[in-house]
Design a protein around this motif. Sequence first.
Motif, short mmCIF file in Angstrom:
data_model
loop_
_atom_site.label_atom_id
_atom_site.label_comp_id
_atom_site.label_asym_id
_atom_site.label_seq_id
_atom_site.Cartn_x
_atom_site.Cartn_y
_atom_site.Cartn_z
N SER A 83 -9.22 6.71 2.44
CA SER A 83 -8.95 5.31 2.74
C SER A 83 -8.81 5.11 4.25
O SER A 83 -8.22 5.95 4.94
N CYS A 113 0.84 -1.21 0.00
CA CYS A 113 0.00 0.00 0.00
C CYS A 113 0.87 1.25 0.00
O CYS A 113 0.56 2.25 -0.67
N VAL A 155 0.53 6.78 2.96
CA VAL A 155 0.73 5.68 3.91
C VAL A 155 2.10 5.89 4.56
O VAL A 155 3.14 5.66 3.96
N ASP A 169 2.20 9.39 -1.11
CA ASP A 169 2.91 9.00 0.11
C ASP A 169 2.05 9.19 1.36
O ASP A 169 2.52 9.60 2.42
N LYS A 199 -5.61 2.80 -4.83
CA LYS A 199 -4.45 2.00 -5.22
C LYS A 199 -3.98 1.11 -4.06
O LYS A 199 -3.47 0.01 -4.28
N CYS A 200 -4.15 1.57 -2.84
CA CYS A 200 -3.74 0.78 -1.67
C CYS A 200 -4.56 -0.50 -1.59
O CYS A 200 -4.03 -1.58 -1.29
N CYS A 219 1.19 4.08 -3.27
CA CYS A 219 0.47 5.33 -3.00
C CYS A 219 1.16 6.51 -3.69
O CYS A 219 2.33 6.79 -3.41
N CYS A 233 -4.31 11.64 1.51
CA CYS A 233 -5.06 10.63 0.75
C CYS A 233 -6.02 11.28 -0.24
O CYS A 233 -6.76 12.20 0.11
N ILE A 269 -2.37 5.76 7.66
CA ILE A 269 -2.82 6.56 6.52
C ILE A 269 -3.01 8.01 6.95
O ILE A 269 -3.82 8.30 7.84
N ARG A 284 4.59 8.28 -10.20
CA ARG A 284 4.51 9.24 -9.09
C ARG A 284 5.07 10.60 -9.51
O ARG A 284 4.48 11.64 -9.18
#
Length: 270
Positions: free
Chosen positions: A145, A86, A95, A93, A114-115, A90, A109, A104, A240
């Motif tokens: 999330s 996860c 997480v 970033d 995607k996680c 991400c 978020c 999280i 990213r």
Amino acid sequence: MPDRAFLVDTTRCIGCRSCQTACKQWNELPAEKTNFFPGYEYTDPSGLSALTWNYVDFRKVNRRSGNEFLWSIIHKKCNHCKDANCAAVCPTDAVENIDGWKIINRTKCIGCGKCTEACLYKVPRVSTESYYNSKGAVIIEKGKSYKCNACTAKGRTDPACVKNCPTGALTYNYRLVVLKEANLRSKKLRKRYPETSIYGIFEYGGLRVITLLKEKPERYGLPVGDFARSIRSSKLNEIREVYLFLSMFTFGLPVLKRKALKIAERLCSS
């Protein structure tokens, strides 16, 4: 709470769901509206979600000989992997690693999901609605999330699920102490369950939730070996970087950030 871990002993769990209820109460998580679902067990809700961060799973495990099986009750939540998928996927970033726990950061978020896609345990979930407590404060925000945070959000030193377990199926200590205890218990259990196993020692670089099982992990549908290694790809870094550039033109709006991520993925796949 650095270098701590949970021990989940499936041989001591009685399925009372005290852990599940305690988690709901401590985190002020609302109840879920669920529907009856077919299967060999009657559990409600049917799994982890943005509103249910730990869950008691009644599982029918096939054994070695013919149609023989056993019932196993497993406490499930985020395993807080050292090398977590996860975190690897991400784009923002969000997480973060805090004292070894994967937390999280919901201000980062964007709800891309995607996680959830990358986690083989299917733990993080994006909420489709917002929920408020009795004072009108947001508990669960739509488009963010959610998962277990090991009770770090409110500064507990003893996680609520462990505090309320009546049988000792859930314990919490330094990871090395947990591993030692798991090994001691497994040696005793092998007399009754020859294929007793300990899950979480090496998977994803080492989990913060160590689970003592009556059978091999594969019989529980748990990833092992090469299937339990973190995603490592230069493509993720490329996506990213492109996303971070495009996100500068999104006015901070999550919906536009999610679109920027999709564009970045298309650009990097061509």
